[in-house]
Scaffold this active site. Structure first.
Site, short mmCIF file in Angstrom:
data_model
loop_
_atom_site.label_atom_id
_atom_site.label_comp_id
_atom_site.label_asym_id
_atom_site.label_seq_id
_atom_site.Cartn_x
_atom_site.Cartn_y
_atom_site.Cartn_z
N GLY A 259 -15.36 9.12 1.69
CA GLY A 259 -14.01 8.76 1.25
C GLY A 259 -13.46 7.59 2.02
CG ASN A 260 -10.89 5.07 0.61
OD1 ASN A 260 -9.70 5.30 0.55
ND2 ASN A 260 -11.65 4.92 -0.48
CG HIS A 261 -8.84 5.73 6.72
ND1 HIS A 261 -8.93 6.99 7.26
CD2 HIS A 261 -9.78 4.97 7.35
CE1 HIS A 261 -9.89 7.00 8.18
NE2 HIS A 261 -10.42 5.78 8.25
#
Ligand code: C5P
Length: 416
Positions: free
Chosen positions: A225-227
């Site tokens: 995923g990412n932020h």
């Protein structure tokens, strides 16, 4: 008092019913400026608005409910209970009834409660439950107005998307002179009229938005995923609906998505799901805004059960995800499409390449090199490029203000 009386007389004949059919909820706090609210309520009424007034307990020391109920032509409420009847004044109903809520005057005390989500009276309960846009007209002594606590509270309210009508300069009740006087009723009504005329500017426009991160499953418990938080997408959606647009909001896994009757949220997890949902809506849309931080790659195969820890390195083979903006850009008819580029180097070059490759009409560049810009922050610093080689550079601003700048540019482009 004399001044307002004569101004009302002169306006008597020529106030057009600009606000016919608009429902305005006026919340009055304890401040000497409350007397001006009587004139403001009268101006709203003259302009054709339907007006309801609510008050804090201390506001009643400055102006009577009788005055405001007579001018608004509606009962004035200040408590949760209806006298001794055991009946409830439903704050949710009041918040849903209004097209616009205006806190005027907004005391330092109520500003602080609004900024922090306190909810100990009818005004703050209505504020928290209202779905409509909120305008705030601060009124206080000049030092209270300049205090860092008040400045921070006002900034918080701006970040929530509230519209602040700045206090004006002049003589104050304290005998001091400076900034802190509530804006004059004639000025507030100009804001209200401008607000309602703007709120129609995207009426009938259908907008597809993608927002938040995507999660690409590795096994049943892990993902790539990412932020991304979805804050920028949510701010843009709120700005769009405040101008009358209707939104299909396709959101990856995040707690930030708009809660508004004109926004339909479709929750997805992976890029593939986001693509499928976006594709289904796209043909019917006038505008598409791709704010999502879509994972470029996904694990080629997803393990059926949790991958066990092992001594050796673990290789995960990644396969490319669909580029949603590019795929939809390739099949677009008349849709106006806007993409985002979050870059760490050669920012402008990369953004312009994406503008072309994805057949976008506009691209919003935010550089991770700028402090306060990008994921998770409440602020952003952007440059916006369009396909006609125009560029607009903006200062670091709250995401709500960035959203306003972007939608202003979008509107201008649609009208060209
Ligand atoms: O190529 P890059 O990921 O930097 O492009 C960013 C823009 O493209 C954003 O608007 C993003 O929402 C969109 N995008 C997309 N699908 C992808 C990757 C990016 O829609 N798979």
């Amino acid at each position: 008092m004399e001044k307002y009386h004569s101004e009302l007389q002169t306006k008597k004949l020529n106030i057009p019913a600009m606000l016919a059919g608009k429902k305005v909820l006026v919340a009055v706090c304890g401040s000497i400026a409350a007397y001006k609210t009587a004139f403001f309520v009268r101006l709203l009424n003259k302009a054709g608005a339907e007006v309801k007034v609510i008050m804090t307990h201390s506001a009643k020391s400055f102006i009577t409910p009788l005055t405001l109920s007579t001018l608004s032509k509606n009962p004035v409420l200040s408590t949760f209970e209806k006298d001794d009847s055991g009946e409830w004044n439903n704050h949710v109903d009041l918040g849903l009834w209004a097209d616009l809520m205006i806190v005027a005057p907004a005391s330092a005390n109520t500003l602080s409660k609004m900024a922090h989500g306190a909810c100990d009276n009818l005004v703050t309960a209505v504020y928290l439950s209202a779905r409509c846009p909120v305008m705030v007209c601060p009124a206080m002594d000049l030092d209270m107005y300049q205090h860092p606590a008040t400045r921070t509270n006002l900034q918080k309210l701006k970040d929530y998307g509230n519209i602040i009508i700045d206090a004006e300069s002049g003589e104050l009740a304290s005998g001091l002179s400076g900034e802190g006087r509530m804006a004059e009723p004639e000025h507030i009504i100009e804001f209200v009229e401008e607000f309602f005329s703007r709120s129609q500017s995207l009426k009938g426009k259908k907008v597809l938005m993608t927002s938040g991160p995507t999660h690409e499953a590795i096994d049943p418990v892990r993902f790539i995923g990412n932020h991304s938080t979805g804050k920028m997408g949510t701010s843009i959606a709120m700005e769009l609906v405040s101008r009358g647009a209707e939104i299909q909001f396709v959101s990856g896994p995040t707690g930030h998505y708009p809660k508004h009757p004109s926004v339909q949220v479709t929750k997805v997890t992976s890029a593939d799901e986001m693509f499928e949902a976006s594709k289904a809506y796209f043909a019917d849309m006038d505008i598409a805004i791709f704010t999502a931080a879509v994972a470029d790659y996904k694990p080629k195969t997803v393990a059926n059960s949790k991958i066990k820890k092992q001594e050796n390195d673990l290789d995960i083979i990644l396969a490319p995800n669909p580029d949603i903006a590019k795929e939809l850009g390739a099949v677009k008819m008349n849709q106006f499409t806007i993409g985002f580029a979050l870059e760490t180097d050669q920012e402008e070059d990369n953004a312009l390449k994406k503008l072309e490759k994805k057949n976008l009409d506009m691209i919003v560049l935010n550089s991770l090199r700028n402090e306060g810009a990008g994921f998770a922050h409440d602020t952003n610093k952007v440059s916006i490029y369009d396909k006609h080689n125009n560029v607009s550079h903006f200062e670091l601003k709250s995401k709500a203000e960035v959203a306003k700048d972007l939608v202003d540019l979008l509107e201008r482009a649609l009208n060209e």
